[in-house]
Design a protein around this motif. Sequence first.
Motif, PDB file in Angstrom:
ATOM      1  N   LYS A  76      -3.564 -26.705 -13.242  1.00  0.00           N
ATOM      2  CA  LYS A  76      -2.822 -26.902 -11.996  1.00  0.00           C
ATOM      3  C   LYS A  76      -1.603 -25.993 -11.879  1.00  0.00           C
ATOM      4  N   LYS A  77      -1.437 -25.108 -12.836  1.00  0.00           N
ATOM      5  CA  LYS A  77      -0.338 -24.150 -12.779  1.00  0.00           C
ATOM      6  C   LYS A  77      -0.748 -22.918 -13.547  1.00  0.00           C
ATOM      7  N   GLY A  78      -0.518 -21.738 -12.949  1.00  0.00           N
ATOM      8  CA  GLY A  78      -0.899 -20.507 -13.623  1.00  0.00           C
ATOM      9  C   GLY A  78      -0.583 -19.297 -12.772  1.00  0.00           C
ATOM     10  N   TYR A  79      -1.151 -18.165 -13.156  1.00  0.00           N
ATOM     11  CA  TYR A  79      -0.902 -16.903 -12.477  1.00  0.00           C
ATOM     12  C   TYR A  79      -1.838 -16.725 -11.285  1.00  0.00           C
ATOM     13  N   LEU A  80      -1.427 -15.894 -10.348  1.00  0.00           N
ATOM     14  CA  LEU A  80      -2.303 -15.372  -9.314  1.00  0.00           C
ATOM     15  C   LEU A  80      -2.881 -14.052  -9.808  1.00  0.00           C
ATOM     16  N   CYS A  81      -4.142 -13.802  -9.531  1.00  0.00           N
ATOM     17  CA  CYS A  81      -4.757 -12.535  -9.913  1.00  0.00           C
ATOM     18  C   CYS A  81      -5.532 -11.961  -8.739  1.00  0.00           C
ATOM     19  N   LEU A  82      -5.434 -10.646  -8.567  1.00  0.00           N
ATOM     20  CA  LEU A  82      -6.296  -9.909  -7.654  1.00  0.00           C
ATOM     21  C   LEU A  82      -7.377  -9.238  -8.484  1.00  0.00           C
ATOM     22  N   GLU A  83      -8.596  -9.288  -7.991  1.00  0.00           N
ATOM     23  CA  GLU A  83      -9.752  -8.881  -8.783  1.00  0.00           C
ATOM     24  C   GLU A  83     -10.281  -7.512  -8.372  1.00  0.00           C
ATOM     25  N   SER A  84     -10.558  -6.698  -9.370  1.00  0.00           N
ATOM     26  CA  SER A  84     -11.276  -5.439  -9.204  1.00  0.00           C
ATOM     27  C   SER A  84     -12.684  -5.652  -9.752  1.00  0.00           C
ATOM     28  N   GLU A  85     -13.695  -5.536  -8.867  1.00  0.00           N
ATOM     29  CA  GLU A  85     -15.051  -5.842  -9.345  1.00  0.00           C
ATOM     30  C   GLU A  85     -16.102  -4.924  -8.745  1.00  0.00           C
ATOM     31  N   GLY A  86     -15.867  -3.610  -8.839  1.00  0.00           N
ATOM     32  CA  GLY A  86     -16.939  -2.665  -8.577  1.00  0.00           C
ATOM     33  C   GLY A  86     -16.935  -1.947  -7.251  1.00  0.00           C
ATOM     34  N   SER A  87     -16.082  -2.363  -6.291  1.00  0.00           N
ATOM     35  CA  SER A  87     -16.103  -1.708  -4.987  1.00  0.00           C
ATOM     36  C   SER A  87     -14.714  -1.723  -4.372  1.00  0.00           C
ATOM     37  N   GLU A  88     -14.471  -0.780  -3.468  1.00  0.00           N
ATOM     38  CA  GLU A  88     -13.136  -0.646  -2.872  1.00  0.00           C
ATOM     39  C   GLU A  88     -12.847  -1.805  -1.926  1.00  0.00           C
ATOM     40  N   ILE A  89     -11.651  -2.365  -2.069  1.00  0.00           N
ATOM     41  CA  ILE A  89     -11.192  -3.430  -1.202  1.00  0.00           C
ATOM     42  C   ILE A  89      -9.715  -3.197  -0.908  1.00  0.00           C
ATOM     43  N   HIS A  90      -9.285  -3.541   0.310  1.00  0.00           N
ATOM     44  CA  HIS A  90      -7.892  -3.392   0.719  1.00  0.00           C
ATOM     45  C   HIS A  90      -7.270  -4.775   0.930  1.00  0.00           C
ATOM     46  N   PHE A  91      -5.986  -4.892   0.580  1.00  0.00           N
ATOM     47  CA  PHE A  91      -5.223  -6.113   0.808  1.00  0.00           C
ATOM     48  C   PHE A  91      -3.953  -5.767   1.578  1.00  0.00           C
TER      49      PHE A  91
END
Length: 236
Positions: A200-215
Amino acid sequence: MKLGLIAAFVTMSVLELPAEDGLPKWRSLFNGRNLDGWVDVNTSPETWSVRDGMLICSGRPIGVMRSDRQYENFVLRIEWRHMEPGGNSGIFVWSEGKPAPERPLPKGMEVQMLELDWINRNPKKDGTPNHPGYISGELFGANGLTCIPDNPRGSRSMATEFRCKPHGEWNTYEVVCVDGTVKLAINGKFVNGVRDSSVKKGYLCLESEGSEIHFRNIWIMELPPGMVTAAETAPE
């Protein structure tokens, strides 16, 4: 704070939110200029870059970038778009922020971000398209985190309505995380959820998984803490 009240906050734009002292406030997690506030875990210097106010992920190698601190109860708002048909990515909440043993991705609650053609490019063994639940903003515990799905597809939860847009178009996720419950709104409507998360508590992560993505437009509203235990908290 009740989930109904939280949902009311989410439906207001960032600029419309009241600024009185004592009320939860939105805070940006991405300044549009650099990667301040984020820590590369197991990707490369070429994986993440900033251009025209957007956070660009090349998708290679597979891995994550994490927040520089942990979060417990919060609302996360994030816009994303895949740039390739069949693209794969996601965000992790309540994550350990490091790769699980013998895996490139961490233990945590994954909020899936798949491009709509993924089910065709990753068919079943008989050659038919894969289950459409994958592309609906699926929620699931990854690498050891457990939870109870609102809309079960095995141990995962699929959305009750398909609202994601195809590659090249922006999607908006609002993710409400409170005391082990996660609710996901896709492009303006709540359509998925899980409860009783083992973390119930932890880090946020953005994932890199094989293809280009924009945020872009990554915002967080922290909420009052709950009764989280040490066992329910990701290691620092």
